[in-house]
Enzyme design. Sequence first.
Site, PDB file in Angstrom:
ATOM      1  N   ARG A   4       0.833  -1.211   0.000  1.00 34.38           N
ATOM      2  CA  ARG A   4       0.000   0.000   0.000  1.00 34.38           C
ATOM      3  C   ARG A   4       0.865   1.258   0.000  1.00 34.38           C
ATOM      4  NH1 ARG A   4      -3.479   2.686   4.423  1.00 34.38           N
ATOM      5  NH2 ARG A   4      -4.890   3.983   3.178  1.00 34.38           N
ATOM      6  N   HIS A  26      -6.434  -5.902  -2.336  1.00 36.40           N
ATOM      7  CA  HIS A  26      -7.271  -5.903  -1.132  1.00 36.40           C
ATOM      8  C   HIS A  26      -7.588  -7.326  -0.651  1.00 36.40           C
ATOM      9  CE1 HIS A  26      -8.748  -1.465  -1.668  1.00 36.40           C
ATOM     10  NE2 HIS A  26      -7.474  -1.554  -1.378  1.00 36.40           N
ATOM     11  N   ASN A  75      -3.492   9.135   4.410  1.00 39.55           N
ATOM     12  CA  ASN A  75      -2.379   8.333   4.930  1.00 39.55           C
ATOM     13  C   ASN A  75      -2.853   7.373   5.996  1.00 39.55           C
ATOM     14  OD1 ASN A  75      -2.711   9.440   7.463  1.00 39.55           O
ATOM     15  ND2 ASN A  75      -0.712  10.386   7.569  1.00 39.55           N
ATOM     16  N   HIS A  84       0.701   4.238  -2.728  1.00 39.13           N
ATOM     17  CA  HIS A  84       0.545   5.660  -2.381  1.00 39.13           C
ATOM     18  C   HIS A  84       1.735   6.480  -2.858  1.00 39.13           C
ATOM     19  CE1 HIS A  84      -2.972   5.845   0.665  1.00 39.13           C
ATOM     20  NE2 HIS A  84      -3.105   4.775  -0.077  1.00 39.13           N
TER      21      HIS A  84
END
Length: 320
Positions: free
Chosen positions: A57, A188, A89, A61
Amino acid sequence: MKIGILLCVALFLGVCQGGSLRKNFYRDSCPQAEDIIKSQTQQHVSANPNLPAKLIRLHFHDCFVRGCDASVLLNSTANNTAERDAIPNLSLAGFDVIDSIKSALEAKCPKTVSCADILALAARDAVSVQFNKPMWEVLTGRRDGTVSTSNEALANIPAPFFNLTQLRQSFASKGLTLHDLVVLSGAHTIGVGHCNLFSNRLYNFTGKGDQDPSLNATYAAFLKTKCQSLSDRTTTVEMDPGSSTDFDSDYYPNLLQKKGLFQSDAALLTLDQSADIAGELVNEAKFFTEFAQSMKRMGNIEVLTDSAGQIRNKCSVVNS
Ligand code: HEM
Ligand SMILES: *[C@@H]1O[C@H](CO)[C@@H](O)[C@H](O)[C@H]1NC(C)=O
Ligand SMILES: *[C@@H]1O[C@H](CO)[C@@H](O)[C@H](O)[C@H]1NC(C)=O
Ligand SMILES: *[C@@H]1O[C@H](CO)[C@@H](O)[C@H](O)[C@H]1NC(C)=O
Ligand SMILES: *[C@@H]1O[C@H](CO)[C@@H](O)[C@H](O)[C@H]1NC(C)=O
Ligand SMILES: *[C@@H]1O[C@H](CO)[C@@H](O)[C@H](O)[C@H]1NC(C)=O
Ligand SMILES: *[C@@H]1O[C@H](CO)[C@@H](O)[C@H](O)[C@H]1NC(C)=O
């Protein structure tokens, strides 16, 4: 060759920006680099099975804001709020692991290996521990950026309440397709989500105390036992119930049973084309193949190469 490059530029503009990354960039400058990253990552994962989710992740990002340039790793300063302190975040983690791998590399090959490459490789190696082989190829040669602002994270990280139009637009702006969107959402299959990011679907979907009709009612009842009110901001639930540390293709059968946790997951079923892709990815071999290709594209987003940017000495601060 020339024709190939031209076609690449003409047809896949966004996707080809990372054309100058290559295999084993550190072969001469730091031959042990990839092995050090792998063994360090494996040690950290054996101590913390939640780490693969954190690192992949973090890499996502990073890549979605100013490209894969480790901007997500920079700390805020007195006059600048960095990406990692932006609202999206929430629960980003793994910074300390990247810092520690970086220290090990600095001891062997000072000022040589970029934080952006470390993050890309560590994310891959962490997810791959379970399989004992690399799950996708990571090209290297990224350099580190010097700018990180929370506003850009807000503007570029897709939100869990996005609909399909918004998700497609977000991915398209990074040179990624609808197919990449459906494939990468399969990440996910590992990790957790905080209640407050989806509990409107359980308790107040349209402001009338109602439930999201696109959420499986049985699953909603289960989620309500975990997230007992709209104000719960601390509880987390597994995104793939029962196997949230296993990287597998379970995300897709769950999704097709309307058990996607976020609206952004459920949104993938709102168009025949993307729902069909989700149907194909139920097949695990197919998912792994496609995921490898989409991760390579994500890892190429707007990368800095050659003399652009810098090789940070510490991943959390720009070189002074
Ligand atoms: C399609 C748009 C996406 C949206 C809207 C989205 C949104 C979210 C949200 C809201 C969370 C929960 C954060 C929390 O509550 O702590 C989450 C977690 C996660 N996301 Fe995504 N995500 C997207 C795409 C991706 C992609 C492309 C990847 C990686 C390739 C990814 C990997 C993960 C992982 C592994 C977690 C679990 C993190 C943990 O356990 O701490 N996501 N995502
Ligand atoms: C960056 O911030 C983290 C978390 O607050 C802290 O642990 C770390 O020491 C900081 N890095 C530097 C170089 O100050
Ligand atoms: C923050 O302030 C320092 C000096 O106080 C300056 O060198 C630096 O450029 C400033 N950074 C930003 C992002 O404005
Ligand atoms: C995320 O940002 C918030 C402020 O919005 C900050 O308090 C928190 O420490 C940040 N989390 C991380 C992991 O940096
Ligand atoms: C998606 O969300 C945007 C922004 O809220 C909205 O303008 C648009 O109509 C929505 N699209 C669909 C298909 O629901
Ligand atoms: C549900 O949403 C409506 C409209 O936004 C709001 O007025 C109401 O207070 C919400 N209910 C709860 C329990 O938060
Ligand atoms: C909802 O989940 C149950 C099992 O948890 C499953 O049997 C059912 O088919 C699902 N409903 C839909 C609409 O997919």
